[in-house]
Write an enzyme that holds these catalytic residues in place. Structure first.
Site, PDB file in Angstrom:
ATOM      1  N   LYS A   9      20.691 -49.216 109.130  1.00 45.75           N
ATOM      2  CA  LYS A   9      21.319 -49.702 110.213  1.00 45.75           C
ATOM      3  C   LYS A   9      20.285 -50.508 111.288  1.00 45.75           C
ATOM      4  O   LYS A   9      19.463 -50.116 110.933  1.00 45.75           O
ATOM      5  CB  LYS A   9      22.013 -48.947 111.190  1.00 45.75           C
ATOM      6  CG  LYS A   9      22.398 -49.171 112.556  1.00 45.75           C
ATOM      7  CD  LYS A   9      21.543 -49.268 113.641  1.00 45.75           C
ATOM      8  CE  LYS A   9      20.746 -47.861 114.002  1.00 45.75           C
ATOM      9  NZ  LYS A   9      19.805 -48.037 114.810  1.00 45.75           N
ATOM     10  N   ASP A 136      24.942 -43.052 117.084  1.00 46.90           N
ATOM     11  CA  ASP A 136      24.914 -43.893 116.109  1.00 46.90           C
ATOM     12  C   ASP A 136      25.901 -43.910 114.838  1.00 46.90           C
ATOM     13  O   ASP A 136      26.104 -44.474 114.119  1.00 46.90           O
ATOM     14  CB  ASP A 136      23.562 -44.549 115.597  1.00 46.90           C
ATOM     15  CG  ASP A 136      22.527 -45.250 116.265  1.00 46.90           C
ATOM     16  OD1 ASP A 136      23.261 -45.723 117.249  1.00 46.90           O
ATOM     17  OD2 ASP A 136      21.281 -45.213 115.985  1.00 46.90           O
TER      18      ASP A 136
END
Length: 276
Positions: A9, A136
């Site tokens: 990410k 996240d």
């Protein structure tokens, strides 16, 4: 066997807006994912097991618990019952590096178990588990370009820029997310700009870069080298660091930048990839 990728990410921009009473921070961030990352696999077994392989396996050696195992327990408790599983994590990304590695691994575990149980990835109970595991994890569960608000868990999917060449560089230092957030100066410099993804990213910023560079000056060295690379459109730190990235128009420029940086900093970790 079910094999589930756990792609890295990146935060193309990360705007910190306020400190919250619950200990988190109010954020606006551009989440994107790249074509490479860790890989997780599960298969039915007589007895449960968990193994870590790959170049960064040693960084997780001796851990009594981690996000993957917590994701498994939470799934069994809140979503569906499954037989014992043999879990293998191929750890290809550095840990504590701002690429959501642990969150991506946990999300991959949730997706793999959901596939095994016949549960959709947008099942509310699964999403609730992801939100409880970490800020996240919901973005990593979604796995698509999105704007994250709140503490990062309130997601709005947006049009991505698949195929854009990206070079990821980590100087080999781990930084504490809590310490970096604690070093934020508390000034709200405004929300994300409007516009298409890359243009909005270039017009944005990462408010955690200054405190991270104070904690780990090597981050500044990485950003200086990425910014100086011919063809680099944007060089920035991801998340709370220490991984930084540069976006390029041409894969040849990305490869040239990687060669140049590797020649002078052979101990830095690098990954040539593209946005997915």
């Amino acid at each position: 066997m079910i094999v589930e990728p756990a792609p890295a990410k990146l935060n193309l921009a990360l705007h910190v807006r306020a400190r919250r009473d619950d200990g988190y921070h109010e954020l606006e961030t551009l989440f994107v994912f790249v074509a490479h990352g860790d890989v997780l696999s599960i298969e039915d077994a007589d007895t449960p097991s968990f193994a870590v392989t790959g170049p960064f396996a040693k960084a997780l050696a001796g851990e009594g618990d981690n996000l993957v195992l917590r994701a498994e327990r939470a799934f069994r408790e809140s979503v569906a019952t499954l037989p014992p599983l043999a879990v293998t994590l191929d750890k290809r990304l550095p840990v504590a590096s701002g690429m959501g590695g642990g969150s991506a691994d946990a999300a991959a575990m949730l997706r793999a178990m959901a596939r095994r149980a016949g549960v959709a990835n947008d099942e509310p109970r699964l999403v609730a588990v992801a939100e409880a595991l970490g800020s996240d994890v919901p973005a990593c569960l979604l796995g698509r370009t999105a704007i994250g608000r709140g503490r990062g868990e309130a997601l709005t999917s947006i049009t991505g820029a698949p195929g854009v060449p990206v070079l990821l560089v980590n100087p080999g230092v781990a930084v504490s997310t809590a310490s970096v957030f604690a070093g934020w100066d508390g000034i709200d410099r405004g929300g994300l700009p409007a516009g298409k993804l890359i243009a909005a990213a270039i017009a944005g910023r990462n408010d955690l870069e200054p405190p991270a560079r104070t904690i780990a000056p090597e981050i500044g060295d990485v950003l200086d080298r990425l910014s100086a690379a011919p063809g680099a459109r944007l060089a920035r730190m991801s998340g709370s660091g220490a991984t930084c990235f540069a976006l390029f128009d041409r894969a040849a420029d990305r490869a040239a930048a990687a060669r140049t940086i590797r020649s002078v900093e052979p101990d830095w970790w690098m990954l040539e990839s593209e946005l997915s």
